[in-house]
Design a protein around this motif. Structure first.
Motif, mmCIF file in Angstrom:
data_model
loop_
_atom_site.group_PDB
_atom_site.id
_atom_site.type_symbol
_atom_site.label_atom_id
_atom_site.label_comp_id
_atom_site.label_asym_id
_atom_site.label_seq_id
_atom_site.Cartn_x
_atom_site.Cartn_y
_atom_site.Cartn_z
ATOM 1 N N THR A 24 0.887 -1.181 0.000
ATOM 2 C CA THR A 24 0.000 0.000 0.000
ATOM 3 C C THR A 24 0.920 1.225 0.000
ATOM 4 N N PRO A 25 0.413 2.410 -0.334
ATOM 5 C CA PRO A 25 1.313 3.573 -0.455
ATOM 6 C C PRO A 25 2.165 3.837 0.792
ATOM 7 N N ASP A 26 1.605 3.719 2.010
ATOM 8 C CA ASP A 26 2.452 3.957 3.193
ATOM 9 C C ASP A 26 2.803 2.659 3.929
ATOM 10 N N GLY A 27 2.415 1.522 3.366
ATOM 11 C CA GLY A 27 2.793 0.229 3.947
ATOM 12 C C GLY A 27 1.807 -0.289 4.980
ATOM 13 N N SER A 28 0.880 0.563 5.460
ATOM 14 C CA SER A 28 -0.102 0.053 6.434
ATOM 15 C C SER A 28 -1.387 -0.344 5.698
ATOM 16 N N ALA A 29 -2.189 -1.177 6.367
ATOM 17 C CA ALA A 29 -3.330 -1.816 5.699
ATOM 18 C C ALA A 29 -4.466 -0.806 5.462
ATOM 19 N N ILE A 30 -5.228 -1.072 4.425
ATOM 20 C CA ILE A 30 -6.282 -0.131 4.006
ATOM 21 C C ILE A 30 -7.668 -0.728 4.218
ATOM 22 N N ARG A 31 -8.569 0.121 4.781
ATOM 23 C CA ARG A 31 -9.970 -0.264 4.995
ATOM 24 C C ARG A 31 -10.877 0.884 4.551
ATOM 25 N N ASP A 32 -12.178 0.568 4.512
ATOM 26 C CA ASP A 32 -13.198 1.556 4.153
ATOM 27 C C ASP A 32 -13.988 1.847 5.436
ATOM 28 N N TYR A 33 -13.695 2.983 6.075
ATOM 29 C CA TYR A 33 -14.295 3.313 7.379
ATOM 30 C C TYR A 33 -15.580 4.106 7.157
ATOM 31 N N ILE A 34 -16.702 3.543 7.641
ATOM 32 C CA ILE A 34 -18.012 4.140 7.384
ATOM 33 C C ILE A 34 -18.614 4.678 8.699
ATOM 34 N N ASN A 35 -19.091 5.912 8.639
ATOM 35 C CA ASN A 35 -19.711 6.538 9.822
ATOM 36 C C ASN A 35 -20.957 5.769 10.256
ATOM 37 N N VAL A 36 -21.083 5.531 11.554
ATOM 38 C CA VAL A 36 -22.161 4.656 12.049
ATOM 39 C C VAL A 36 -23.552 5.269 11.855
ATOM 40 N N VAL A 37 -23.646 6.597 11.883
ATOM 41 C CA VAL A 37 -24.970 7.208 11.668
ATOM 42 C C VAL A 37 -25.350 7.092 10.185
ATOM 43 N N ASP A 38 -24.383 7.327 9.309
ATOM 44 C CA ASP A 38 -24.654 7.110 7.875
ATOM 45 C C ASP A 38 -25.106 5.668 7.646
ATOM 46 N N LEU A 39 -24.402 4.744 8.299
ATOM 47 C CA LEU A 39 -24.735 3.320 8.165
ATOM 48 C C LEU A 39 -26.158 3.054 8.671
ATOM 49 N N ALA A 40 -26.489 3.632 9.823
ATOM 50 C CA ALA A 40 -27.820 3.434 10.414
ATOM 51 C C ALA A 40 -28.899 3.914 9.449
ATOM 52 N N LYS A 41 -28.648 5.055 8.803
ATOM 53 C CA LYS A 41 -29.655 5.605 7.879
ATOM 54 C C LYS A 41 -29.955 4.640 6.731
ATOM 55 N N ALA A 42 -28.939 3.898 6.303
ATOM 56 C CA ALA A 42 -29.149 2.937 5.210
ATOM 57 C C ALA A 42 -30.148 1.848 5.616
ATOM 58 N N HIS A 43 -30.188 1.532 6.905
ATOM 59 C CA HIS A 43 -31.137 0.506 7.367
ATOM 60 C C HIS A 43 -32.575 0.990 7.247
ATOM 61 N N VAL A 44 -32.790 2.265 7.536
ATOM 62 C CA VAL A 44 -34.148 2.815 7.413
ATOM 63 C C VAL A 44 -34.576 2.750 5.940
ATOM 64 N N ILE A 45 -33.663 3.101 5.067
ATOM 65 C CA ILE A 45 -33.977 3.067 3.632
ATOM 66 C C ILE A 45 -34.261 1.627 3.186
ATOM 67 N N ALA A 46 -33.476 0.689 3.701
ATOM 68 C CA ALA A 46 -33.687 -0.725 3.324
ATOM 69 C C ALA A 46 -35.052 -1.206 3.802
ATOM 70 N N ILE A 47 -35.426 -0.829 5.017
ATOM 71 C CA ILE A 47 -36.753 -1.201 5.551
ATOM 72 C C ILE A 47 -37.851 -0.599 4.667
ATOM 73 N N GLU A 48 -37.695 0.676 4.336
ATOM 74 C CA GLU A 48 -38.729 1.332 3.510
ATOM 75 C C GLU A 48 -38.807 0.677 2.130
ATOM 76 N N ARG A 49 -37.659 0.286 1.599
ATOM 77 C CA ARG A 49 -37.634 -0.376 0.290
ATOM 78 C C ARG A 49 -38.467 -1.667 0.324
ATOM 79 N N LEU A 50 -38.320 -2.425 1.418
ATOM 80 C CA LEU A 50 -39.085 -3.674 1.533
ATOM 81 C C LEU A 50 -40.567 -3.390 1.772
ATOM 82 N N LEU A 51 -40.845 -2.479 2.696
ATOM 83 C CA LEU A 51 -42.253 -2.220 3.043
ATOM 84 C C LEU A 51 -43.011 -1.594 1.878
ATOM 85 N N ASP A 52 -42.305 -0.786 1.074
ATOM 86 C CA ASP A 52 -42.962 -0.120 -0.069
ATOM 87 C C ASP A 52 -42.881 -0.952 -1.346
#
Ligand code: NAD
Ligand code: WQD
Length: 342
Positions: free
Chosen positions: A227-255
């Motif tokens: 990797t460019p600096d030699g340390s490992a790379i991850r995709d860090y996602i904000n927990v509130v952004d993540l939580a919002k996706a669950h509401v959208i997923a629920i609405e997608r199923l219910l609608d």
């Protein structure tokens, strides 16, 4: 009222943030949690944020009788968000049977009750762990899954298969599996956040505890990755952004907006950051210094992974919004509140 949602693991880290977002979007929530990795005080803090106290049932969902009694008690549940699981990768290697039992029997109990009590919708917490070290980056939902590195990872892979097979056989059931990348941060109120037991195994909780003086220097696991600096790379996602996706997923199923009865979405930012980039971003955004040292790679770690989020962006209309700086500040504010620091 938009509907009643059963949230398993709802006093846990991601579950509590999702309950807040569900309540704020007008849903009624029923939390089931055995408090094996969370505290009942979370209910008070959800109430402080939203003004609403969710219904709460304390029991283990791998208990078939108690699970069934819960479905009888709440006869009008329209969907389930299933967070409840054991999640410590290292511990799962030591205690595979506990992990398989807890994570798989819980899912089986829920699905059986869904069929019996006609609860048609489920959103399931999966993980980027199902990709292992992918051959091509970023990973899309159709990137082949690899053999899991740990029993924990295997429970996620098998759970996805259990869901897929059940939905195939019983098309009245609709499901969405959300593959989280690396959730971090806390609610901006600092009233809810992650509560690691003992020494944190995950990067950001270790950093905040180290910065708070609770831990010694951070061990950066490896600086010899490709990797460019030699340390490992991850995709860090904000927990509130993540939580919002669950509401959208629920609405997608219910609608009935879903395109397939079983859908899978990657939830990440689409950007990879290295361990050293996170260290520097934390120091820069909070102004708080802490020490770190480079040590050997951690067994079982992948070198680099980040998400292709096009499918979630286009289909869910969801995108991670919070900057890494604001996310790390939220993690620090939460740590300070936990420690009584100003
Ligand atoms: P967490 O431990 O904070 O929350 C899980 C909650 O479930 C806890 O409150 C625990 O007490 C409860 N629980 C566990 N087993 C239970 C059972 N059998 N019956 C009732 N309650 C039970 O974990 P989290 O970080 O909020 O993770 C939530 C989900 O997301 C889990 O399924 C996890 O595997 C998955 N996930 C987490 C991450 C992450 O990095 N945090 C990444 C990918 C996927
Ligand atoms: C991130 C990076 C470490 C601690 C885990 C699970 C995965 C998913 C998310 C649930 C890595 C490095 C860490 C430390 C370090 N969970 N690190 N020093 O390993 O990407 O994923 O959580 O599904 O399944 O495996 O997250 O936060 O542990 O590590 O250098 O003290 O930070 O090597 O590169 P990971 P993490």
């Amino acid at each position: 009222m938009a509907g009643k949602i059963l949230v398993t693991g709802g006093t846990g880290y991601i579950g509590s943030h999702t309950v807040v977002e569900l309540i704020e979007q007008g849903f009624e929530t029923v939390i089931v949690d055995d408090l094996s990795n969370s505290s009942v005080d979370v209910l008070d803090n959800i109430e402080k944020i939203t003004g609403v106290r969710p219904a709460f049932e304390q029991f283990n969902i791998s208990d078939t009788i108690k699970t069934e009694a819960c479905f009888q008690k709440y006869a009008d549940i329209s969907a389930i968000v299933h967070f409840a699981a054991f999640k410590a990768v290292g511990e799962s290697v030591q205690k595979p049977l506990e992990y398989y039992h807890n994570n798989l029997v819980s899912l089986l109990n829920l699905l059986n009750c869904q069929l019996k009590y006609k609860v048609d919708n489920i959103v399931f917490s999966s993980s980027c762990t199902v990709y292992g070290q992918p051959d091509v980056l970023p990973v899309t939902e159709s990137t082949p899954r690899k053999d899991a590195e740990s029993p924990y990872g295997n429970t996620k892979r098998v759970s996805e298969d259990i869901l897929s097979d059940t939905i195939k056989a019983h098309p009245q059931i609709k499901g969405i599996a959300l593959r989280y990348f690396n959730p971090i941060g806390a609610h901006p109120s600092a009233l809810i956040g992650e509560l690691p037991l003992g020494v944190p195994q995950n990067l950001v909780p270790f950093i905040t505890q180290s910065a708070a003086g609770v831990r010694g220097p951070l061990s950066v696991f490896g600086n010899d990755y490709n990797t460019p600096d030699g340390s490992a790379i991850r995709d860090y996602i904000n927990v509130v952004d993540l939580a919002k996706a669950h509401v959208i997923a629920i609405e997608r199923l219910l609608d009935n907006k879903h395109k397939n009865n079983f859908e899978i979405f990657n939830l990440g930012t689409g950007n990879g950051l290295s361990v050293l980039e996170i260290v520097n971003a934390f120091i820069k955004s909070t102004g708080v210094n802490f020490n770190y040292k480079i040590v050997d790679r951690r067994a079982g770690d992948v070198e680099k992974i980040w998400a292709d989020t096009t499918f979630a962006n286009n289909e869910l209309g969801w995108k991670a919004e919070t900057s890494i700086e604001d996310t790390l500040i939220s993690a620090w504010e939460w740590e300070k509140r936990m420690r009584g620091l100003s």
